[in-house]
Design an enzyme around this catalytic site. Structure first.
Site, PDB file in Angstrom:
ATOM      1  CD  GLU A 198      48.687  10.422  53.196  1.00 41.25           C
ATOM      2  OE1 GLU A 198      49.657  11.209  53.235  1.00 41.25           O
ATOM      3  OE2 GLU A 198      48.812   9.190  53.222  1.00 41.25           O
ATOM      4  CE  LYS A 237      52.693   4.079  55.569  1.00 35.82           C
ATOM      5  NZ  LYS A 237      52.690   3.921  54.095  1.00 35.82           N
TER       6      LYS A 237
END
Length: 431
Positions: free
Chosen positions: A209, A342
């Site tokens: 990330e 999500k």
């Protein structure tokens, strides 16, 4: 002008070099929507199914040709001729056709890609930016806000090849007046952190990330080096910058205990690990903790919520998996006080919007999130603004797959001006 005339699915590559599903939805007026499904590394057991081929001779078994075939075959046939503006109907058609509880027939990756592509095409047909179309679908037309970013600047756990157990250590630039200023502050701390790590002889390679992934003596040391970087960058910890963590505790839950391998296999009960986290919040201005216990440890979560829930935002990710049935159970039992959102955990835009609404109606916050496997698709930026969710997690200040979302937020803030306020720390539960 918004009738679907063509649907195309294809296999593309995500930020980890693994295949994922991309879908194009074409409308009769010549409008086209393009969207790709993300993919997680630390996944909740109750997430909708990401369909992979399992053919080890191709992409090490991670191919998505079955999901792509579903897009090009049964899904395309089912939605042809339907109105892309009727998102709920498009999603219902696909979900009903799949016929499984967890979208295992076609794959949530197939259904989600078409769901988002249809929304983008519909927005184009209405002459609207995607965030404005999402606000209309959400029943909140014209109500926007810019989200407070949680920037993952040290990666551990399943997102990095290091000895740090806790998966994400994040900064929130709460002292900023605008989203653009928050991004600048985050960037400055990120680059200063590199200098701090180098000065200690630590590595500055990045994880999935975009945050640094050094080997550290303890999880608390990650907070210490971030605190040092914040100060060196000219900011005050607790006033300009607050901290957040994603423990992803399911990943180190073994035989009923929480085992920190990076700290010499220290072992904790649910209550002990809750107090371990509580001690960290007393040492550092941590305002948000995600998945602080295992997804199945509901008794532990009830205790953790009782101990920390009035002062810390407790975010359920693996715990709730963007699923309204599970979230409702959590709300009824007083578990956590926030949900991570999500798209691909549930597999459609309509169901995602329902989860955000349920959370907000119950007084929970909703944090819009990327996955560790991402693409250049920046739909979550529009989702955060269009639902006025208030918070977003989309990684660090490196890797184009992360930065694409920040850049889209900068563009949206510029377009909306004062009609999309940046509320900073007020968006965080308990602050």
């Amino acid at each position: 002008m918004s009738k679907i005339v063509k649907v195309i699915g294809r296999e593309i590559i995500d930020s980890r070099g693994n295949p994922t599903v991309e879908a194009e939805v074409h409308l009769e007026g010549g409008f086209v929507g393009l969207a790709a499904a993300p993919s997680g590394a630390s996944t909740g057991s109750r997430e909708a199914l990401e369909l992979r081929d399992g053919d080890k001779s191709r992409f090490l078994g991670k191919g998505v040709t079955k999901a792509v075939a579903a897009v090009n075959g049964p899904i395309a046939q089912a939605v042809l001729g339907k109105d892309a503006k009727d998102q709920a109907n498009i999603d219902k058609i696909m979900i009903d056709l799949d016929g499984t509880e967890n979208k295992s027939q076609f794959g949530a990756n197939a259904i989600l890609a078409v769901s988002l592509a249809a929304a983008k095409a519909a927005a184009a047909s209405k002459g609207l930016p995607l965030y404005a179309h999402i606000a209309e679908l959400n029943g909140t037309p014209g109500k926007y806000s810019m989200p407070l970013p949680m920037m993952n600047i040290i990666n551990g756990g399943e997102h990095a090849d290091n000895n740090v157990d806790i998966q994400e250590f994040m900064i929130q630039p709460v002292g900023a007046k605008t989203l653009k200023e928050a991004i600048r502050m985050g960037s400055e701390v990120f680059h200063t952190l590199a200098k701090v790590l180098k000065s200690k002889g630590m590595g500055t390679a990045v994880g999935d990330e975009g945050g640094y992934a050094p080997n550290l003596g303890s999880n608390a040391e990650a907070l210490a080096v971030i605190a040092e970087a914040v100060k060196a960058a000219g900011y005050e910890l607790g006033k300009d910058i607050t901290l957040a963590m994603d423990c992803a505790a399911s990943e180190f839950y073994k035989d009923g205990k929480y085992v920190l391998a990076g700290e010499g296999n220290k072992s904790f009960t649910s209550e002990e690990f809750t107090h371990f986290l509580e001690d960290l919040t007393k040492q550092y201005p941590i305002v948000s903790i995600e998945d602080g216990l295992d997804e199945s440890d509901w008794a532990g979560f009830a205790y953790q919520t009782k101990v920390l829930g009035d002062k810390i935002q407790l975010v359920g990710d693996d715990l709730f998996v963007t699923n309204t049935k599970i979230l409702k159970e959590g709300i009824d039992k007083g578990i956590a006080n926030s949900i991570l959102i999500k798209f691909n955990q549930i597999g459609s835009l309509t169901e995602t919007l329902a989860a955000i609404k349920m959370a907000k109606d119950a007084g929970y916050t909703a944090v819009i999130s990327h996955r560790s496997g991402e693409t250049e698709d920046a739909t979550i930026a529009d989702l955060a603004v269009g639902t006025a969710a208030g918070q977003i997690k989309t990684g660090s200040m490196s890797r184009s797959d992360r930065v694409a979302k920040y850049n889209q937020l900068i563009r949206i803030e510029e377009a909306l001006g004062d009609s999309a306020p940046f509320n900073g720390l007020k968006e965080v539960k308990g602050q």
